[in-house]
Motif scaffolding. Structure first.
Motif, PDB file in Angstrom:
ATOM      1  N   PRO A  34       1.817   1.546  -7.339  1.00 10.44           N
ATOM      2  CA  PRO A  34       1.357   0.185  -6.853  1.00 10.44           C
ATOM      3  C   PRO A  34       1.306   0.121  -5.338  1.00 10.44           C
ATOM      4  O   PRO A  34       0.314  -0.679  -5.095  1.00 10.44           O
ATOM      5  N   SER A  35       1.908   0.963  -4.755  1.00  9.26           N
ATOM      6  CA  SER A  35       1.687   0.775  -3.362  1.00  9.26           C
ATOM      7  C   SER A  35       0.392   1.557  -2.896  1.00  9.26           C
ATOM      8  O   SER A  35      -0.117   0.911  -1.791  1.00  9.26           O
ATOM      9  N   THR A  36      -0.407   2.592  -3.552  1.00  7.80           N
ATOM     10  CA  THR A  36      -1.323   2.980  -3.216  1.00  7.80           C
ATOM     11  C   THR A  36      -2.262   2.051  -3.514  1.00  7.80           C
ATOM     12  O   THR A  36      -3.492   1.922  -2.659  1.00  7.80           O
ATOM     13  N   TRP A  37      -2.302   1.290  -4.161  1.00  7.81           N
ATOM     14  CA  TRP A  37      -3.257   0.017  -4.794  1.00  7.81           C
ATOM     15  C   TRP A  37      -3.206  -1.108  -3.657  1.00  7.81           C
ATOM     16  O   TRP A  37      -4.134  -1.669  -3.147  1.00  7.81           O
ATOM     17  N   LEU A  38      -2.015  -1.522  -3.257  1.00  8.02           N
ATOM     18  CA  LEU A  38      -1.709  -2.448  -2.421  1.00  8.02           C
ATOM     19  C   LEU A  38      -2.257  -2.285  -1.138  1.00  8.02           C
ATOM     20  O   LEU A  38      -3.038  -3.105  -0.491  1.00  8.02           O
ATOM     21  N   VAL A  39      -2.001  -0.905  -0.500  1.00 13.17           N
ATOM     22  CA  VAL A  39      -2.413  -0.755   0.699  1.00 13.17           C
ATOM     23  C   VAL A  39      -3.398   0.626   0.505  1.00 13.17           C
ATOM     24  O   VAL A  39      -2.675   1.869   0.777  1.00 13.17           O
ATOM     25  N   PRO A  40      -4.589   0.866   0.357  1.00 16.53           N
ATOM     26  CA  PRO A  40      -5.290   1.941   0.364  1.00 16.53           C
ATOM     27  C   PRO A  40      -5.108   2.854   1.400  1.00 16.53           C
ATOM     28  O   PRO A  40      -5.561   4.275   1.461  1.00 16.53           O
ATOM     29  N   ASP A  41      -5.019   2.481   2.663  1.00 17.25           N
ATOM     30  CA  ASP A  41      -4.852   3.183   3.832  1.00 17.25           C
ATOM     31  C   ASP A  41      -3.350   3.810   4.040  1.00 17.25           C
ATOM     32  O   ASP A  41      -2.597   2.823   4.170  1.00 17.25           O
ATOM     33  N   ALA A  42      -3.635   4.955   3.891  1.00 13.19           N
ATOM     34  CA  ALA A  42      -2.087   5.666   3.805  1.00 13.19           C
ATOM     35  C   ALA A  42      -1.624   5.659   5.220  1.00 13.19           C
ATOM     36  O   ALA A  42      -0.156   5.815   5.423  1.00 13.19           O
TER      37      ALA A  42
END
Length: 199
Positions: A34-42
């Motif tokens: 879910p975190s990668t969807w919430l904030v796509p910019d790593a």
């Protein structure tokens, strides 16, 4: 550490520790789907997550329960949903916009999904359980759960959470939680609502 014991000592977090606790949760949650969807910019993900979590941890320190280990390597954040519901964090929309920037709407989408799937029955909601990456796999998270579950069992109160991946779902299953039908983020990433009846 408790003298003569290998179990970590657990205590309430202080209000001035809200940011540090939020950063611990962000570090632990950063790799989750879910975190990668919430904030796509790593490159910005951890900071944005920490900003959002700071709002919620600070709120929990007033309206809920934030328990940490003595060395601050792990934390559990609970919100009691018994009787009157806690209000929204003060200035939540503005603070979230400042923390999440272009991804604020994604956090609002997640909030709406959580609200739509949260049980109406009285319970305590485990919003976050986080262990520092270099301390995971040592039973610290399990001890945090057992500590609060013991109180819930004494009072006959159920517990609820949303598991963000299959590994976490299976971990919570071992602690007495029953998984329900998952709900999904717009990109298909699942969350498993999980319920634990008091023992």
């Amino acid at each position: 550490m408790i003298p003569g014991s290998t179990e970590p000592e657990i205590m309430p977090a202080r209000l001035d520790e809200a940011r540090a606790v939020a950063e611990l949760i962000a570090t632990s949650f950063e790799p989750l789907p879910p975190s990668t969807w919430l904030v796509p910019d790593a490159s910005r993900r951890r900071d944005v997550l920490a900003g959002d979590f700071h709002i919620l941890v600070e709120h929990a320190l007033t309206w809920g329960l934030v328990q940490v280990t003595e060395d601050r390597s792990a934390v559990a954040v609970w919100f009691p949903n018994v009787g009157d519901s806690a209000p929204e964090p003060p200035d939540y929309v503005a603070r979230l916009a400042a923390a999440a920037g272009p991804w604020a709407e994604r956090f609002h989408t997640l909030d709406e999904l959580f609200a739509a799937n949260q049980p109406v029955e009285a319970h305590h909601h485990l919003a976050f359980l986080a262990v520092a990456p270099d301390r995971q796999g040592r039973g610290i998270g399990s001890e945090l759960l057992r500590c609060h579950h013991a109180r819930l069992d004494e009072q006959g109160i159920p517990a609820y959470l949303e598991a963000s991946c299959e590994r976490n779902r299976d971990f919570y299953s071992r602690h007495g939680y029953q998984a329900r039908e998952p709900f999904r983020l717009p990109n298909g990433t699942p969350f498993w609502p999980m319920w634990r009846a008091p023992r």
